[in-house]
Design an enzyme around this catalytic site. Structure first.
Site, mmCIF file in Angstrom:
data_model
loop_
_atom_site.group_PDB
_atom_site.id
_atom_site.type_symbol
_atom_site.label_atom_id
_atom_site.label_comp_id
_atom_site.label_asym_id
_atom_site.label_seq_id
_atom_site.Cartn_x
_atom_site.Cartn_y
_atom_site.Cartn_z
ATOM 1 N N ARG A 40 16.246 101.323 -3.740
ATOM 2 C CA ARG A 40 17.267 100.332 -4.061
ATOM 3 C C ARG A 40 17.161 99.114 -3.136
ATOM 4 N NH1 ARG A 40 22.629 103.847 -5.896
ATOM 5 N NH2 ARG A 40 21.840 104.424 -7.944
ATOM 6 N N SER A 41 18.270 98.724 -2.496
ATOM 7 C CA SER A 41 18.251 97.462 -1.757
ATOM 8 C C SER A 41 17.424 97.486 -0.481
ATOM 9 C CB SER A 41 19.678 97.023 -1.433
ATOM 10 O OG SER A 41 20.296 96.483 -2.583
ATOM 11 N N ALA A 42 16.937 98.647 -0.067
ATOM 12 C CA ALA A 42 15.970 98.634 1.030
ATOM 13 C C ALA A 42 14.732 97.842 0.635
ATOM 14 C CB ALA A 42 15.594 100.061 1.423
#
Length: 390
Positions: A71-73
């Site tokens: 995801r946002s990593a």
């Protein structure tokens, strides 16, 4: 639940293994891995559980090479591409975005700078009309919609987390400068040379090694502390008209993240796939040599990554946040090892970061998605264990 944890820890890092086991026993972990580098060498490499978050009978075990959507990593990986282009003299951080992408200048965005995009100050965290999942996978269409969007505040004057739009902003800048997608750049210039199990746009040949995401419910307590969201944060997420809901709802309905077509797309804000080892080795390579390969970032680029560019109340996340250029910085919203740490969490659990002062690089991936956006208790338990060792 009780699981067999596999892998190794260097002498002195045994508390990280205990914290990893505790995630399964007390925090609802289903399948996960954590890797820690120090001074370019792995000192923790652990994995356990099942590849399928549902964990039913017949579920395959999580293995050393199991990869997972982070995801946002992914945003930290995307940021590294823009900073590398700047390091090479191909992208000016102080230039208007419109100088590379003329269509973006529409509706009062002519003063948005490249650095504003990286620091979540561009003013376009949401869209007047959300994209469908199929539209979101079309880079030409998504870029055109973002370019036509009016800003929600005067660009550069405030900050708010660009949950989805960050990916189309960074992706289109890379396309305009290099002629390649951001995922193609990562494969050719970062993951390939460094031997990273990390992709933004998963190749068909790697689909079979990727675990299936699923939702888990975090327990009411963690380490004896009651876990409760702040009321104003909960209200912001519950209000469909809030900028918070609109930013996270820029793609509606939520895409099926287990769909191979979704994994294969290049969405630099949200659909990177990595092993824990790939994520940790990526961050290790930003701050030093790894396995004889030259470091990715010069010291001056590391300084750009972690110099505070945004801080204070976040218009989208509501709480106070701190950002460097593309990376979240150590703070209450995303506690890392210390003031000099920089990296990025993924909504629901994943976390990657580097801490130049200690020489530590950290990667954690999981298939069990919590509701939280940052500071997942499982990742934080591992971070505290590493900090205790140091």
């Amino acid at each position: 639940m009780d699981v067999d944890v596999h892998g190794t820890v260097a002498e002195g890092f045994e508390p990280v293994r205990e914290a990893f086991l505790r995630n399964f026993r007390e925090l609802g972990e289903r399948g996960a891995a954590v890797t820690v580098y120090r001074d370019g060498r792995p000192v923790v490499d652990l994995w356990g559980g099942t590849r399928d978050a549902d964990g039913g009978a017949g579920s395959e075990p999580w293995e050393r090479g199991t990869a997972q959507i982070v995801r946002s990593a992914t945003k930290g990986v995307a940021a590294s591409v823009l900073l590398l282009l700047h390091q090479r003299g191909e992208l000016d951080l102080d230039a208007p975005v419109g100088s590379y992408w003329p269509e973006f200048k529409a509706r009062g965005k002519e003063r948005v700078l490249v650095r504003h995009v990286l620091a979540h100050r561009a003013g376009v965290p949401a869209l007047d009309r959300p994209l469908t999942p199929s539209e979101a996978l079309d880079p030409d269409l998504a870029a055109a919609v973002v370019a036509a969007q009016a800003p929600f505040w005067a660009p550069g004057e405030d900050h708010g987390y660009h949950a989805h739009t960050y990916g189309w902003l960074t992706g289109e800048l890379v396309r305009r400068v290099t002629g390649r997608s951001l995922g193609e750049f990562v494969a050719a210039e970062i993951a390939g040379p460094l031997g990273l199990d990390l992709w933004v746009g998963l190749p068909e040949a790697e689909q079979g090694r990727t675990g299936r995401l699923g939702r888990i419910e975090a327990p009411a307590t963690s380490g004896g502390l009651r876990v409760r969201p702040k009321r104003n944060v909960a209200e912001a997420y519950a209000d469909p008209a809030s900028l918070t809901s609109r930013a996270f709802g820029a793609v509606d309905p939520q895409p099926d993240e287990n769909d191979p077509a979704y994994r294969a797309a290049s969405l630099p804000a949200s659909n990177g796939v990595a092993t824990a080892g790939g994520l940790a080795r990526f961050y290790a390579s930003l701050i030093g040599e790894v396995g004889g390969a030259a470091r990715l970032f010069t010291p001056s680029t590391v300084a750009l990554a972690r110099a505070e560019a945004s801080s204070g109340p976040d218009r989208v996340l509501v709480v106070n946040t701190r950002f460097g250029l593309g990376f979240m910085l150590h703070g209450g919203a995303s506690p890392l090892l210390g003031p000099g740490s920089f990296g990025h969490p993924g909504r629901g659990g994943a976390l990657g970061f580097a801490d130049p002062e200690s020489g530590v690089a950290f990667g954690y991936v999981t298939n069990g998605m919590n509701k939280g956006v940052t500071a997942d208790p499982r990742a934080q338990g591992l971070v505290r264990a590493v900090k205790g060792v140091l």
